[in-house]
Design a protein around this motif. Structure first.
Motif, short mmCIF file in Angstrom:
data_model
loop_
_atom_site.label_atom_id
_atom_site.label_comp_id
_atom_site.label_asym_id
_atom_site.label_seq_id
_atom_site.Cartn_x
_atom_site.Cartn_y
_atom_site.Cartn_z
N ASN A 139 0.83 -1.21 0.00
CA ASN A 139 0.00 0.00 0.00
C ASN A 139 0.86 1.26 0.00
O ASN A 139 0.55 2.25 0.66
CB ASN A 139 -0.97 0.02 1.19
N THR A 140 1.95 1.21 -0.76
CA THR A 140 2.81 2.38 -0.94
C THR A 140 3.59 2.19 -2.24
O THR A 140 3.87 1.06 -2.63
CB THR A 140 3.80 2.55 0.23
N ASP A 141 3.93 3.30 -2.90
CA ASP A 141 4.70 3.14 -4.13
C ASP A 141 6.16 3.54 -3.95
O ASP A 141 6.85 3.88 -4.90
CB ASP A 141 4.04 3.86 -5.32
N VAL A 142 6.65 3.48 -2.70
CA VAL A 142 8.09 3.71 -2.51
C VAL A 142 8.87 2.59 -3.20
O VAL A 142 8.33 1.53 -3.52
CB VAL A 142 8.49 3.77 -1.01
N GLU A 143 10.14 2.84 -3.41
CA GLU A 143 11.01 1.86 -4.06
C GLU A 143 11.00 0.55 -3.27
O GLU A 143 10.99 0.57 -2.04
CB GLU A 143 12.44 2.43 -4.07
N ASN A 144 11.03 -0.55 -4.01
CA ASN A 144 11.09 -1.88 -3.37
C ASN A 144 9.87 -2.28 -2.56
O ASN A 144 9.94 -3.24 -1.79
CB ASN A 144 12.33 -2.00 -2.48
N SER A 145 8.78 -1.54 -2.68
CA SER A 145 7.56 -1.99 -2.01
C SER A 145 6.95 -3.12 -2.82
O SER A 145 7.30 -3.33 -3.99
CB SER A 145 6.56 -0.83 -1.89
N VAL A 146 6.05 -3.87 -2.20
CA VAL A 146 5.35 -4.94 -2.92
C VAL A 146 4.67 -4.35 -4.16
O VAL A 146 4.76 -4.91 -5.26
CB VAL A 146 4.31 -5.62 -2.01
N ASP A 147 4.03 -3.20 -3.97
CA ASP A 147 3.28 -2.59 -5.07
C ASP A 147 4.16 -2.26 -6.27
O ASP A 147 3.77 -2.47 -7.42
CB ASP A 147 2.58 -1.30 -4.60
N THR A 148 5.37 -1.71 -6.02
CA THR A 148 6.23 -1.36 -7.16
C THR A 148 6.85 -2.61 -7.78
O THR A 148 6.91 -2.73 -9.00
CB THR A 148 7.35 -0.38 -6.77
N LEU A 149 7.28 -3.54 -6.93
CA LEU A 149 7.93 -4.74 -7.47
C LEU A 149 6.95 -5.60 -8.27
O LEU A 149 7.30 -6.16 -9.31
CB LEU A 149 8.53 -5.58 -6.34
N MET A 150 5.72 -5.69 -7.83
CA MET A 150 4.77 -6.58 -8.50
C MET A 150 4.39 -6.08 -9.89
O MET A 150 4.02 -6.87 -10.77
CB MET A 150 3.50 -6.81 -7.66
N ALA A 151 4.53 -4.76 -10.08
CA ALA A 151 4.10 -4.16 -11.35
C ALA A 151 4.79 -4.79 -12.56
O ALA A 151 4.21 -4.87 -13.64
CB ALA A 151 4.34 -2.66 -11.31
N ASN A 152 6.04 -5.25 -12.37
CA ASN A 152 6.79 -5.82 -13.50
C ASN A 152 6.72 -7.34 -13.58
O ASN A 152 7.43 -7.95 -14.36
CB ASN A 152 8.26 -5.43 -13.39
N LYS A 153 5.90 -7.94 -12.73
CA LYS A 153 5.88 -9.41 -12.69
C LYS A 153 4.79 -9.98 -13.60
O LYS A 153 3.80 -9.32 -13.90
CB LYS A 153 5.63 -9.91 -11.26
N SER A 154 5.01 -11.24 -13.95
CA SER A 154 4.01 -11.95 -14.74
C SER A 154 2.76 -12.17 -13.90
O SER A 154 2.84 -12.34 -12.68
CB SER A 154 4.58 -13.30 -15.17
N SER A 155 1.61 -12.16 -14.55
CA SER A 155 0.37 -12.41 -13.81
C SER A 155 0.01 -13.90 -13.81
O SER A 155 -1.10 -14.27 -13.44
CB SER A 155 -0.76 -11.56 -14.39
N GLN A 156 0.95 -14.72 -14.24
CA GLN A 156 0.77 -16.18 -14.16
C GLN A 156 1.67 -16.73 -13.05
O GLN A 156 2.83 -16.32 -12.95
CB GLN A 156 1.19 -16.85 -15.48
N PHE A 157 1.16 -17.62 -12.26
CA PHE A 157 1.98 -18.29 -11.24
C PHE A 157 1.27 -19.58 -10.87
O PHE A 157 0.10 -19.55 -10.47
CB PHE A 157 2.12 -17.40 -9.99
N SER A 158 1.95 -20.73 -11.06
CA SER A 158 1.22 -21.94 -10.63
C SER A 158 1.49 -22.19 -9.18
O SER A 158 2.63 -22.19 -8.71
CB SER A 158 1.52 -23.18 -11.47
N ALA A 159 0.39 -22.41 -8.44
CA ALA A 159 0.44 -22.57 -6.99
C ALA A 159 1.41 -23.67 -6.63
O ALA A 159 1.50 -24.70 -7.31
CB ALA A 159 -0.94 -22.90 -6.46
N VAL A 160 2.16 -23.45 -5.54
CA VAL A 160 3.05 -24.50 -5.04
C VAL A 160 2.18 -25.68 -4.60
O VAL A 160 1.12 -25.52 -4.00
CB VAL A 160 3.90 -23.95 -3.87
#
Ligand code: 3UK
Length: 509
Positions: A139-160
Motif C-alpha cells: 500500500n505504498t509506491d516507494v522503491e522496493n515496495s510490494v506494489d512497485t515490485l509486482m508491477a513488472n511481474k508476470s500475472s501467471q503463477f502456478s500454486a506450489v
C-alpha cells in the motif's frame, strides 16, 4: 463427509478454480477505491507470489507475518503467501511493538509484509526481535515496495503443490492475560470452514455481498469477510476504520447483504439504523461474545432481521455452534452446525444431560493445534476441544452460553453467571453497556459487581444504583443482584469486541 484431495493449495481454490468455474469477471473484492474481479485478484496475487519468491527468496514452509487493516492488498498478500506454500501469520492492526515481538519470537518469523500505514510499530518490534530479517511494505509506491515490485511481474503463477494437511495459517489468540497462543491450521481447514457454517447455517449465495468489521487478522473476519465470499464466487467488501454509523452507510452504498460483527457493535448501530435504507441487508451474524436477548430483540425490531448468533474460536478457526432464521432461539447460541459435534461435560468429564451447566466440548473437521504450547493438553481432551466456556444444553439440543469457565462467580455458595445479570441490566432503558464480574469478598467469597455504561452519563446517582439493583432482583433470583455498581464512560474491550473482564476484576479488587 467433507472430502478434499490429499494435495491441495487453498489459494488455488479461491482464485484460479473460481476463474475456471466462470467467475472471471465477477467482482471478488471491493473497497473505497478498488474493484477487483476474480481474474484481476488472481493476477494480483500471482504477481505478489513472484515478489515473495524472486525478491524475498521465500520457500515453502516459511512463516510470513502480515500486518494491515482490512483492504484489498492485505487480502491479496495473505492469498499470495498461501499460493507460494508459505504460512501466513496475520497480526491485529492495533498490536504494539512488544506484542508483535512476542509473536515474532514465538513463531520464529523471518519475513513480514506490512502495510505502510502500520510500519512504525513493526519497525520497533524488529529492533526487539532481530530474527525478523526482512520487511516488505505494501500500500505504498516507494522503491522496493510490494506494489512497485509486482508491477513488472508476470500475472501467471502456478500454486506450489502443498498437502491438504500442510499448515498454512498460524493465528494468534488475543491472549487476555497470559501469553498469546499460536494456533495452526491446514489448507483443508481453511476450506472446511467455508464448506460448513456458510452452507448449512448462513446459506450464502453467489449474489451475496459480504461486509463487516472484524479484522482479517481475526479468524472471524478472515473467514466471514474474505474466504466465505471467495469460496462461492460472491463479493467481499473490505473497509477500514468502520464506525457503527459508517458501517450502515457502507451497507447502503455497497448494497451489502451479509454483515459480520460483534454484539456491542450491533448495539451501537441501533440508534443509526433509521437514517439508512438497508433493503439489501439479508443476514447479520454476531460472534465474539454472547448475544444478549435484549440485543437480539432490539436488532430484530429495528431491522426485521433475525440475528444469527454463532460461537467460534481461534483454536477452532471459525463458528461451530449457531442457528439461523426460524431455527434461532432467543437465549441460545444454537446447535452444533452440521459437521461438528458438541456436548457439555460434567465435573467428572462425562457428557452431562440437558439442564446441567458444564464445560463445552466440540469436535469437527477443524480443531486446536497450538504452536509449541503446553496448554494443548488443557484444550484437547480425548479428541474433544474444550473451549473454556460454561454452557448448558436444553432438551432440544440447543446450547445456552453461561459464562467463560474462569468467570463463573461463586457468591455465598451460589453460582452466578455474569452474562445472565448483564442480560437483565441491558433490558433497562438507562443501560447502554455493562459487564458483571465477581470480586473477592471476605464474607461471601465473591460479590457480584456490575460495571455500567449509561446512555446518559449525567443520570448516574445512588438512586439509580438502587433502581438497577431492584430491577435485577425483580427479574432473576435475588441473590444474583449486583451488590456493587460502578458507572463508567466505557468498558475495556479487545479489538475483537470482547469485554476485558480481567481488567475490571483488577480495577475493582
Ligand atoms: C467467546 C462467544 C458466546 C467464547 C471467533 C467466531 O471469538 C472468536 O474467537 P476467539 O478466539 O474467542 C473465542 C471465545 O469467544 N465467544 C465467541 N463467540 C461467542 N461466546 N457466544 C458467542 N456467539 O468464550 C469463545 O470460547 O477470539 C468467533 C469466529 C471465529 C472466531 N475466532
Amino acid at each position: 463427509e467433507l472430502q478434499y484431495p490429499e494435495r491441495i493449495n487453498c489459494a488455488s481454490a479461491f482464485l484460479e478454480e473460481m476463474v475456471q468455474k466462470g467467475f472471471a469477471d465477477k467482482l471478488a473484492i471491493r473497497s473505497a477505491n478498488t474493484q477487483w474481479t476474480y481474474a484481476e485478484l488472481t493476477a494480483k496475487v500471482n504477481q505478489i507470489a513472484h515478489v515473495l519468491v524472486d525478491d524475498m527468496h521465500l520457500v515453502p514452509g516459511n512463516r510470513v507475518l502480515l500486518r494491515g487493516a482490512n483492504n484489498p492488498m492485505m487480502a491479496a498478500c495473505i492469498l499470495a503467501v498461501w499460493k507460494v506454500g508459505c504460512i501466513a501469520v496475520p497480526t491485529m492492526p492495533l498490536l504494539r511493538a512488544k506484542e508483535l515481538s512476542v509473536i515474532i519470537n514465538k513463531a520464529q518469523i523471518t519475513a513480514a509484509l506490512c502495510s505502510a500505514a502500520l510500519h512504525e510499530e513493526l519497525n520497533a518490534a524488529q529492533s526487539l526481535s532481530p530474527v525478523l530479517q526482512q520487511v516488505k511494505l505494501f500500500n505504498t509506491d516507494v522503491e522496493n515496495s510490494v506494489d512497485t515490485l509486482m508491477a513488472n511481474k508476470s500475472s501467471q503463477f502456478s500454486a506450489v503443490d502443498t498437502a491438504a494437511e500442510d499448515v498454512c495459517l498460524i493465528s494468534f489468540t488475543s491472549g487476555t492475560t497470559g501469553m498469546p497462543k499460536g494456533t495452526m491450521h491446514f489448507h483443508r481447514d481453511v476450506l472446511a470452514i467455508c464448506d460448513c457454517f456458510p452452507r448449512s447455517t448462513l446459506q450464502s449465495q453467489v449474489n451475496d455481498v459480504f461486509i463487516g468489521t472484524p479484522p482479517l487478522a481475526f479468524t472471524f473476519g478472515l473467514g466471514g469477510l474474505l474466504l466465505f465470499p471467495l469460496r462461492i464466487g460472491a463479493t467481499a467488501v473490505l473497509l477500514e476504520k468502520l464506525t457503527p454509523e459508517t458501517l450502515l452507510k457502507a451497507i447502503e452504498e455497497y448494497q451489502a447483504s451479509i454483515c459480520f460483527t460483534a454484539p456491542t457493535f450491533y448495539r451501537q448501530m441501533l440508534s443509526f439504523v433509521p437514517q439508512f435504507s438497508l433493503q439489501s441487508l439479508k443476514k447479520t451474524v454476531s460472534a465474539g461474545e454472547a448475544l444478549p436477548v435484549a440485543t437480539r430483540e432490539a436488532w430484530q425490531a429495528a431491522t426485521g432481521l433475525v440475528m444469527i448468533d454463532g460461537i467460534g474460536a481461534t483454536e477452532m478457526l471459525h463458528i461451530f455452534i449457531s442457528a439461523a432464521g426460524t431455527d434461532a432461539r432467543a437465549g441460545a447460541t444454537g446447535k452444533a452446525i452440521p459437521g461438528y459435534q458438541a456436548c457439555v461435560l460434567d465435573e467428572e468429564g462425562k457428557p452431562a444431560g440437558a439442564g446441567v451447566i458444564g464445560r463445552l466440548a466440540v469436535k469437527g473437521p477443524t480443531g486446536c493445534r497450538y504452536l509449541a504450547d503446553e496448554r494443548q493438553k488443557n484444550y484437547v481432551y480425548q479428541g474433544w476441544n474444550l473451549t473454556g466456556d460454561a454452557y448448558e444444553m436444553d432438551a432440544d439440543g440447543y446450547f445456552h452460553y453461561r459464562a467463560r469457565t474462569d468467570d463463573m462467580i461463586i457468591t455465598a455458595g451460589y453460582n452466578v453467571a455474569g452474562p445472565e445479570v448483564e442480560e437483565v441490566l441491558l433490558k433497562h432503558p438507562d443501560v447502554a453497556e455493562c459487564a458483571v464480574v465477581g470480586l473477592p469478598d471476605e464474607e461471601r467469597g465473591q460479590i457480584v459487581k456490575a460495571f455500567v455504561v449509561l446512555r446518559d452519563a449525567t443520570k448516574a446517582s445512588d438512586a439509580l444504583v438502587k433502581t438497577l439493583q431492584d430491577y435485577v432482583k425483580s427479574n432473576v433470583a435475588p441473590y444474583k443482584y449486583p451488590r456493587a455498581i460502578e458507572f463508567r464512560d466505557a468498558l475495556p474491550r479487545t479489538e475483537t469486541g470482547k469485554v476485558q473482564r480481567f481488567k475490571l476484576k483488577q480495577a475493582g479488587a
